[in-house]
Design a protein around this motif. Structure first.
Motif, PDB file in Angstrom:
ATOM      1  N   GLY A 108       1.048  -1.263   0.007  1.00  0.00           N
ATOM      2  CA  GLY A 108       0.140  -0.059   0.136  1.00  0.00           C
ATOM      3  C   GLY A 108       0.727   1.239  -0.197  1.00  0.00           C
ATOM      4  N   GLY A 109       1.851   1.311   0.661  1.00  0.00           N
ATOM      5  CA  GLY A 109       2.856   2.333   0.852  1.00  0.00           C
ATOM      6  C   GLY A 109       3.480   2.669  -0.634  1.00  0.00           C
ATOM      7  N   ILE A 110       3.973   1.313  -1.022  1.00  0.00           N
ATOM      8  CA  ILE A 110       4.643   1.621  -2.573  1.00  0.00           C
ATOM      9  C   ILE A 110       3.761   2.334  -3.281  1.00  0.00           C
ATOM     10  N   ALA A 111       2.290   1.854  -3.351  1.00  0.00           N
ATOM     11  CA  ALA A 111       1.477   2.130  -4.346  1.00  0.00           C
ATOM     12  C   ALA A 111       0.989   3.616  -4.218  1.00  0.00           C
ATOM     13  N   LEU A 112       1.168   4.029  -2.909  1.00  0.00           N
ATOM     14  CA  LEU A 112       0.653   5.636  -2.449  1.00  0.00           C
ATOM     15  C   LEU A 112       2.017   6.427  -3.014  1.00  0.00           C
ATOM     16  N   VAL A 113       3.234   6.075  -3.021  1.00  0.00           N
ATOM     17  CA  VAL A 113       4.240   6.846  -3.419  1.00  0.00           C
ATOM     18  C   VAL A 113       4.324   6.779  -4.875  1.00  0.00           C
ATOM     19  N   ALA A 114       4.128   5.748  -5.513  1.00  0.00           N
ATOM     20  CA  ALA A 114       3.908   5.653  -7.088  1.00  0.00           C
ATOM     21  C   ALA A 114       2.724   6.629  -7.422  1.00  0.00           C
ATOM     22  N   PHE A 115       1.737   6.607  -6.881  1.00  0.00           N
ATOM     23  CA  PHE A 115       0.541   7.613  -7.160  1.00  0.00           C
ATOM     24  C   PHE A 115       0.794   9.021  -6.950  1.00  0.00           C
ATOM     25  N   VAL A 116       1.603   9.368  -5.834  1.00  0.00           N
ATOM     26  CA  VAL A 116       2.106  10.664  -5.547  1.00  0.00           C
ATOM     27  C   VAL A 116       2.960  11.204  -6.798  1.00  0.00           C
TER      28      VAL A 116
ATOM     29  N   VAL B  52       3.198  10.068  -9.731  1.00  0.00           N
ATOM     30  CA  VAL B  52       2.334  10.084 -11.150  1.00  0.00           C
ATOM     31  C   VAL B  52       1.684  11.766 -11.002  1.00  0.00           C
ATOM     32  N   ALA B  53       1.209  11.746  -9.792  1.00  0.00           N
ATOM     33  CA  ALA B  53       0.333  13.073  -9.584  1.00  0.00           C
ATOM     34  C   ALA B  53       1.154  14.218  -9.723  1.00  0.00           C
ATOM     35  N   LEU B  54       2.325  14.318  -9.118  1.00  0.00           N
ATOM     36  CA  LEU B  54       3.220  15.500  -9.307  1.00  0.00           C
ATOM     37  C   LEU B  54       3.668  15.389 -10.606  1.00  0.00           C
ATOM     38  N   ALA B  55       4.119  14.525 -11.271  1.00  0.00           N
ATOM     39  CA  ALA B  55       4.650  14.596 -12.888  1.00  0.00           C
ATOM     40  C   ALA B  55       3.495  15.174 -13.521  1.00  0.00           C
ATOM     41  N   THR B  56       2.036  14.748 -13.489  1.00  0.00           N
ATOM     42  CA  THR B  56       1.081  15.186 -14.388  1.00  0.00           C
ATOM     43  C   THR B  56       1.024  16.589 -13.872  1.00  0.00           C
ATOM     44  N   SER B  57       0.763  16.879 -12.789  1.00  0.00           N
ATOM     45  CA  SER B  57       0.783  18.272 -12.431  1.00  0.00           C
ATOM     46  C   SER B  57       1.770  19.071 -12.890  1.00  0.00           C
ATOM     47  N   ALA B  58       2.889  18.742 -12.915  1.00  0.00           N
ATOM     48  CA  ALA B  58       4.203  19.582 -13.667  1.00  0.00           C
ATOM     49  C   ALA B  58       4.239  19.643 -14.929  1.00  0.00           C
ATOM     50  N   GLY B  59       3.456  18.588 -15.573  1.00  0.00           N
ATOM     51  CA  GLY B  59       3.445  18.429 -17.183  1.00  0.00           C
ATOM     52  C   GLY B  59       2.424  19.640 -17.380  1.00  0.00           C
ATOM     53  N   HIS B  60       1.319  19.814 -16.638  1.00  0.00           N
ATOM     54  CA  HIS B  60       0.076  20.767 -17.059  1.00  0.00           C
ATOM     55  C   HIS B  60       0.640  22.026 -16.989  1.00  0.00           C
ATOM     56  N   GLY B  61       1.608  22.413 -15.926  1.00  0.00           N
ATOM     57  CA  GLY B  61       2.289  23.661 -15.451  1.00  0.00           C
ATOM     58  C   GLY B  61       3.027  24.108 -16.696  1.00  0.00           C
ATOM     59  N   LEU B  62       3.948  23.251 -17.256  1.00  0.00           N
ATOM     60  CA  LEU B  62       4.776  23.619 -18.350  1.00  0.00           C
ATOM     61  C   LEU B  62       3.814  23.669 -19.581  1.00  0.00           C
ATOM     62  N   LEU B  63       2.775  23.079 -19.853  1.00  0.00           N
ATOM     63  CA  LEU B  63       1.959  23.173 -21.068  1.00  0.00           C
ATOM     64  C   LEU B  63       1.239  24.443 -20.990  1.00  0.00           C
TER      65      LEU B  63
END
Length: 295
Positions: A268-276, A278-289
């Motif tokens: 569960g912890g690994i899945a949470l870290v991976a989710f975070v 991905v969320a940060l990367a997606t958020s950063a990608g939207h910011g650059l766009l």
């Protein structure tokens, strides 16, 4: 929890007894002693006690009987007895053996009156599609547990449900660096004795629970057969082992269960870290766009 007796309306008594005895023969054959599905009594003393109950029943034996028992071998056959007098010893003892007295009644009111006159049962089974009668029975008859259109399943369907539970404690109450104040400082705290000092707890919610009986009731329908316990001849070979593990030892050991719990948290912890991530990367990608769009 095996029933100690059956109360059935006179209009259905012959049909019930005929089908019940037929099912006994189908499940265990003519000679129960030779059946691989038929067990033995715990010791010869209890086998002798059971044969005595059969002999003193005063009813008509339809299947089995004391003459077919073998006390030395601790064997007692499935014994069905019809028209047992209410005053017979078998009607006033917990049988703990393969004996079933069947008693005909002229009305359901008579049936309820008979049960009310007996000791309170550990388990109560009601077979009926008349909801009014079912609810009246459950309301009038006090029992440890109950099931509607089923038998035994109220304790195996969900072992987390309460069923005549007793909690062992070391003392009635306790105080650290104080005396008596544990019972006067907060009247909502439970207080009571144990062993020779008394039983149970009172004060607050604990007092309400102490003088109440929490009863589990399983409701089922008679429209189709959906029992968790099929007859022996219909049981797959693995069913006994699965039932034993489920009810007694569990499917996994305590150490394995602890390891699985730790593994669950790790995964569960690994899945949470991976989710975070991905969320940060997606958020950063939207910011650059958005930044590129503004430029």
């Amino acid at each position: 929890i095996a029933p100690d007796y059956v109360l059935v309306h006179e209009s259905k008594k012959e049909e019930f007894t005929k089908k019940f005895v037929g099912q006994v023969k189908k499940s265990f054959g003519e000679d129960h002693k030779a059946s691989p599905h038929w067990g033995r009594i715990i010791n010869s003393r209890h086998a002798q006690r059971l044969t005595g109950l059969i002999e003193s029943s005063g009813g008509q034996v339809l299947s089995g009987g004391a003459e077919k028992a073998d006390v030395q071998e601790k064997f007692v056959p499935m014994t069905v007895i019809k028209d047992v007098p209410l005053a017979a010893p078998i009607m006033h003892e917990e049988i703990f053996g393969p004996i079933l007295p069947i008693i005909g009644v002229k009305s359901m009111e008579e049936a309820l009156s008979i049960v009310e006159e007996m000791e309170r049962p550990l388990a109560l089974y009601v077979f009926s599609e008349d909801k009014k009668f079912v609810e009246e029975t459950l309301t009038r008859i006090t029992s440890g547990g109950a099931a509607v259109n089923s038998a035994m399943e109220q304790i195996i369907a969900n072992k987390e449900l309460p069923f005549e539970t007793l909690t062992r404690i070391t003392s009635g109450g306790a105080a650290v660096n104080s005396a008596m104040e544990q019972i006067i400082a907060n009247k909502e705290l439970p207080f009571g004795g144990t062993g020779a000092s008394g039983f149970g707890k009172y004060h607050g919610h604990a007092g309400f629970e102490e003088f109440s009986h929490m009863r589990s009731v399983l409701y089922k329908t008679t429209m189709h057969c959906n029992s968790l316990m099929p007859p022996p001849e219909a049981q797959p070979a693995w069913m006994y082992d699965a039932g034993l593990k489920m009810m007694v030892i569990g499917f996994v050991s305590d150490s394995t269960r602890r390891k699985l719990k730790v593994a669950k948290w790790v995964v569960g912890g690994i899945a949470l870290v991976a989710f975070v991530k991905v969320a940060l990367a997606t958020s950063a990608g939207h910011g650059l766009l958005k930044l590129a769009t503004r430029k």
